[in-house]
Design an enzyme around this catalytic site. Sequence first.
Site, PDB file in Angstrom:
ATOM      1  N   GLU A  73      39.997 -78.719 -17.573  1.00 51.25           N
ATOM      2  CA  GLU A  73      40.077 -79.885 -16.674  1.00 51.25           C
ATOM      3  C   GLU A  73      41.483 -80.441 -16.570  1.00 51.25           C
ATOM      4  O   GLU A  73      41.700 -81.649 -16.717  1.00 51.25           O
ATOM      5  CB  GLU A  73      39.063 -80.953 -17.130  1.00 51.25           C
ATOM      6  CG  GLU A  73      37.634 -80.396 -17.177  1.00 51.25           C
ATOM      7  CD  GLU A  73      36.606 -81.363 -17.728  1.00 51.25           C
ATOM      8  OE1 GLU A  73      36.960 -82.504 -18.073  1.00 51.25           O
ATOM      9  OE2 GLU A  73      35.424 -80.975 -17.826  1.00 51.25           O
ATOM     10  N   ASN A  78      39.662 -73.653 -17.249  1.00 46.97           N
ATOM     11  CA  ASN A  78      38.290 -74.042 -16.887  1.00 46.97           C
ATOM     12  C   ASN A  78      38.313 -75.418 -16.214  1.00 46.97           C
ATOM     13  O   ASN A  78      39.046 -76.316 -16.644  1.00 46.97           O
ATOM     14  CB  ASN A  78      37.475 -74.118 -18.198  1.00 46.97           C
ATOM     15  CG  ASN A  78      35.985 -74.217 -18.003  1.00 46.97           C
ATOM     16  OD1 ASN A  78      35.400 -73.415 -17.276  1.00 46.97           O
ATOM     17  ND2 ASN A  78      35.366 -75.198 -18.658  1.00 46.97           N
ATOM     18  N   HIS A  87      28.814 -77.874 -12.278  1.00 46.05           N
ATOM     19  CA  HIS A  87      27.826 -78.946 -12.470  1.00 46.05           C
ATOM     20  C   HIS A  87      27.475 -79.443 -11.068  1.00 46.05           C
ATOM     21  O   HIS A  87      28.184 -80.278 -10.498  1.00 46.05           O
ATOM     22  CB  HIS A  87      28.415 -80.071 -13.331  1.00 46.05           C
ATOM     23  CG  HIS A  87      28.700 -79.631 -14.733  1.00 46.05           C
ATOM     24  ND1 HIS A  87      27.700 -79.288 -15.618  1.00 46.05           N
ATOM     25  CD2 HIS A  87      29.871 -79.459 -15.399  1.00 46.05           C
ATOM     26  CE1 HIS A  87      28.242 -78.933 -16.785  1.00 46.05           C
ATOM     27  NE2 HIS A  87      29.555 -79.020 -16.666  1.00 46.05           N
TER      28      HIS A  87
END
Length: 413
Positions: free
Chosen positions: A227, A268, A304
Amino acid sequence: MAIRLPLLLAALPFLVNAQNAIYTQCGGNNWTGGTTCVAGTTCNKFNDWYSQCLPSAIASPASSKPATTAAATTKASTSSSAPASSAAAPSASSGASGFHTAAKAAGLTYFGSATDNGELTDATYKAFLSDSSVFGQITPGNSMKWDSTEPTQGQFTFTKGDVIADLAAANGQLLRGHTTVWHSQLPNWVTSGNFDNATLTGIMTNHVSKVIGHYAGEVYAWDVVNEVLNDDGTLRESVFFNTIGESYIATAFKTARAADPNAKLYINDFSIEGTGAKSTAMINLVSSLLDQGVPVDGIGIQAHLIVGSVPTTLQENWQAMADLGVEIAITELDIRMTLPATDALLKQQATDYQTVVNACLAVKGCVGITIWDWTDKFSWVPSTFSGQGAALPYDEKFAAKPAVDAILSSLGA
Ligand code: 9MR
């Protein structure tokens, strides 16, 4: 296939009687409930700890599967050893429990799940997680993060992470390391230490070295940095960015490579599923890192997602990432909905899971899919998004939702 399950679900109220309803438990060690399933369903053994009433059509041997069952989307790219079509369910149980087996047959490297230490005290949960025909890969949801591995400066504790690593080894599952450098779940001593550039660089490289070094040889892939981007594509402000500058990313990867030369090293992030500013920034960042000789092996797409709102550009976007010459993996898949879960929402969720699986299968370089745990019992969603949940393929009682059959169908099982 997508039509058959909702029809069965719609029929549910008429099927329920003293016998076990569709998608409920009907056996397993320590199970004291009924073992007879309602008409049209068959009790399928998943493992020694769990059997479930499934539609008989799914439970039937391969030869009797309905002709309408979706054929596998054969992996576009990959090896010639990937079968050209579905290796359909070879036994009564694998048709309902073989995500990983089906994923391999369709050309992926793995289908996996996140897990967490506390969850492993649930024997039924642990047994299903450990079935390597279902999950060929696991990711520790928390126990390899900084606050778990180096809560005090220089004092490393691997006890919890080792439990997950040992479980993967015992089960013959790939292990994903998650994650070494992240702005979140950092101990206060890191965020509030007021370290200068050189000191924090030393702290970060020591952490990456020690953690990845500890698991060297055990981890298939590491989320080295997590992130690092904002939604607008700029680099996220964090103690690492603010103190060291952008170079902290390259330094982390180089350190990771030295600590475990055989692990795949990933960057990621979330909200990079479809095309957009953040995905473009990720592509540009990885391209720049590769140009500088930084050892980045893969892009992890968390995924997500929200039921009914899955981006329409998954395949195009993931192909653009893979075209950089790196692996792509779906690392944290879940698809949440506003509760309560209705038949319509569950049907849409099944379709949405298929959209993700199909996109991965269609993109050369998309190697695997990890769901962010497999049961709603242990999902992070309800405690983070008020009123939302039911994001995983199995509900909180471990009953399969339509998404299970949908995923298997996309995988050709
Ligand atoms: O699943 C994890 C949950 O148990 C933790 O409470 C949470 C704390 O940040 O982290 C969750 O996992 C996150 C992952 O590490 C990074 N991407 C988002 C995941 C969901 O929050």
